[in-house]
Design an enzyme around this catalytic site. Structure first.
Site, PDB file in Angstrom:
ATOM      1  N   ASN A 210     -22.278 -36.991 -76.332  1.00 42.87           N
ATOM      2  CA  ASN A 210     -22.303 -38.416 -75.984  1.00 42.87           C
ATOM      3  C   ASN A 210     -23.236 -39.244 -76.864  1.00 42.87           C
ATOM      4  O   ASN A 210     -22.986 -40.418 -77.120  1.00 42.87           O
ATOM      5  CB  ASN A 210     -22.673 -38.598 -74.510  1.00 42.87           C
ATOM      6  CG  ASN A 210     -24.007 -37.984 -74.154  1.00 42.87           C
ATOM      7  OD1 ASN A 210     -24.427 -36.977 -74.734  1.00 42.87           O
ATOM      8  ND2 ASN A 210     -24.685 -38.564 -73.180  1.00 42.87           N
TER       9      ASN A 210
ATOM     10  N   GLU B 118     -32.264 -30.487 -70.659  1.00 43.45           N
ATOM     11  CA  GLU B 118     -31.996 -31.805 -70.083  1.00 43.45           C
ATOM     12  C   GLU B 118     -30.549 -31.786 -69.646  1.00 43.45           C
ATOM     13  O   GLU B 118     -29.647 -31.737 -70.477  1.00 43.45           O
ATOM     14  CB  GLU B 118     -32.270 -32.913 -71.111  1.00 43.45           C
ATOM     15  CG  GLU B 118     -32.497 -34.257 -70.456  1.00 43.45           C
ATOM     16  CD  GLU B 118     -31.354 -35.226 -70.623  1.00 43.45           C
ATOM     17  OE1 GLU B 118     -30.279 -34.972 -70.024  1.00 43.45           O
ATOM     18  OE2 GLU B 118     -31.516 -36.210 -71.338  1.00 43.45           O
TER      19      GLU B 118
ATOM     20  N   CYS C 262     -26.484 -39.712 -69.681  1.00 42.86           N
ATOM     21  CA  CYS C 262     -27.032 -38.830 -68.646  1.00 42.86           C
ATOM     22  C   CYS C 262     -27.809 -39.602 -67.590  1.00 42.86           C
ATOM     23  O   CYS C 262     -27.856 -39.192 -66.433  1.00 42.86           O
ATOM     24  CB  CYS C 262     -27.918 -37.761 -69.287  1.00 42.86           C
ATOM     25  SG  CYS C 262     -29.203 -38.413 -70.374  1.00 42.86           S
TER      26      CYS C 262
END
Length: 513
Positions: free
Chosen positions: A155, A250, A284
């Site tokens: 992304n 993450e 995110c």
């Protein structure tokens, strides 16, 4: 300047027949390049080369490495249009999304880590109350681990993929980056820049490939940094456990935004739309669910609906589109499934709600109401341009529902009484909370960025964001010493009793219940 496809071949060399990965432009569905799907032997050879050159890179010191990083900072800005073109070609972002979230971050990060690596990693003098080390010099040293592996997501191929390499390099490590096979071209473009700016060959390398390449990389490095889904993060951690390789993860998020009754509804609505749809919702820490106190629910929904209907979706040039295409085809399926699940359980679609027609991977910016926690759109990570809005009776219900999630990456609270809004934010189970704002914590590189619960382990940014790429080494220097310490052999009862009395004197004065 070589074409993107030519650069891929020049950088990675030839690969066995049949091991090429096609790279698509998600806005059109057209294949724009091919990259090698590297195997374990190739990764092992990359690691060997990286370890051979890492000591010389470390020996440059913070000043020497910092000069190169500062040159790279300028290179990113000088070549922004080329970089943006590459990013857009493999992600489908709008020009503005690529500039704000990728170029600005990259430029800031190179300068930040060049300036702050010497600060965060400086030797620390330590004082101790223990009499056994009185008069000695105690130091905590941060020593680069050696070879760091980074497995990046699709992304944000610059910010969340290449971006994690910058502090690792600044600390003195060699780095091998395994970008997502969906978006490898940006990493290869930045490799070109690092070489132009003076990073020695093999200090930074790009290992293109699928999941097997990432697994092979995990086996070869001294530390692995992974950004991606929680499910894949667990697999990375399991693989790393076999070699006791440290990991930083993450992972997924389902970030809530709470609108209190006294909020500035115009700002809250603008923020919800922007940070919910930014980068096609593929962030995110994007706003994934909204809880609004009942007295202002209708007014807030009306504002959001009006703003969502005005959004322009497309892949045009600068200033012509607000929301781009989605990047990863299977993610479009997930978004569609979440919307259909919500509709089947009673939710209403006020805006959007459908796949785009024609070529490429598109989903309309979507606003959902009458939602609840029986619906996937409120409990599972959607990662797309959707904004589900739920009415709550009060702040207590909003807090309970916001915390009713396995994730805890980011959160937002909006309210004019900032003390109350902050008090609400402090009760949220989240690695970061913004009050009357959303996501901007990520731009403050001094702040730690990490998740609670299933959203990850460790942090990026701040002191912890570079120290994780180092081994902490304790150093004790004895400058003035007797030939033999009092406690050394041979033992005798007089000294043993004396030491016992000393320990009682030092530690026996604590209060007892």
């Amino acid at each position: 300047m070589a074409s993107v496809e030519e650069q891929v071949v020049e950088t990675n060399g030839s690969a066995p027949e049949g091991s090429q990965i096609p790279v698509e432009n998600p806005a059109t569905g057209q294949v724009i390049a091919h990259v090698p799907d590297m195997g374990a032997d190739e990764v092992k050879e990359m690691a060997r080369k990286a370890r051979a050159v890492q000591p010389a890179w470390e020996a440059l010191g913070f000043e020497g490495r910092g000069r190169i990083l500062k040159r790279m900072q300028k290179w990113v800005l000088d070549n922004r249009d080329e970089i943006i073109a590459v990013i857009r070609s493999e992600t489908g972002k709008t020009y503005e999304d690529a500039q704000l979230a990728e170029i600005s971050y990259g430029a800031a990060a190179f300068g930040f880590w060049a300036d702050n690596a010497p600060v965060y990693l400086a030797d620390e003098k330590v004082k101790s109350a223990n009499v056994l080390v009185k008069g000695k010099k105690l130091i905590t040293r941060y020593k680069p681990l050696g070879l760091v592996g980074v497995i990046g997501p699709w992304n944000y191929p610059l910010t969340n993929s290449f971006g994690d390499c910058i502090p690792a390099l600044a600390a003195g490590n060699a780095v091998i980056l395994k970008p997502s096979e969906v978006t490898p071209l940006t990493s290869l473009k930045l490799l070109e820049g690092l070489r132009e700016c003076g990073v020695p060959e093999h200090v930074f390398q790009v290992a293109t490939g699928r999941g097997g390449t990432g697994a092979a990389l995990t086996d070869e490095v001294d530390m692995i940094m992974f950004t991606g889904s929680t499910a894949t993060g667990k697999k990375v951690m399991q693989r790393a456990a076999e070699t006791l390789t440290p990991v930083s993860l993450e992972l997924g998020g389902k970030d809530p935004l709470i609108v209190l009754a006294d909020a500035d509804l115009e700002r809250a609505a603008n923020s919800a739309i922007y940070w919910g749809m930014f980068n096609g919702g593929q962030t995110c820490i994007s706003v994934e669910r909204v809880y609004v106190e009942e007295p202002v629910y209708d007014a807030f929904v009306a504002k959001v609906t009006e703003k969502a209907r005005a959004l322009r979706q497309g892949s045009g040039e600068m200033g012509t589109a607000d929301v781009g295409s989605m990047t990863f085809p299977p993610q479009v399926d997930i978004v569609e499934r979440h919307v259909e699940d919500a509709k089947a359980k009673g939710a209403k679609v006020l805006v959007g709600g459908k796949r785009g027609s024609g070529a490429g991977y598109w989903f309309e910016p979507t606003v959902l109401v009458d939602v609840d926690h029986t619906m996937e759109c409120m409990t599972e990570e959607t990662f797309g341009p959707t904004l589900p809005i739920m009415k709550v009776s009060d702040a207590e219900e909003a807090i309970r529902l916001a915390n009713d999630s396995p994730y805890g990456l980011g959160a937002s609270v909006y309210g004019k009484d900032v003390h109350r809004a902050e008090a609400v934010g402090r009760r949220l189970e989240s690695g970061a909370v913004c009050i009357n704002d959303s996501l901007v914590n990520y731009t403050a590189l001094e702040l730690p960025m990490g998740g609670a619960k299933a959203s990850g382990l460790g942090t990026r940014h701040g002191a912890g964001g570079i120290r994780k790429y180092c081994q902490q080494q304790a150093i004790v220097v004895t400058r003035f010493a007797m030939k033999k310490e009092l406690y050394m052999y041979p033992y005798n009862s007089r000294v043993t009793k004396l030491l016992g009395k000393t320990f009682n004197l030092l530690y026996g004065r604590g209060k007892r219940d």
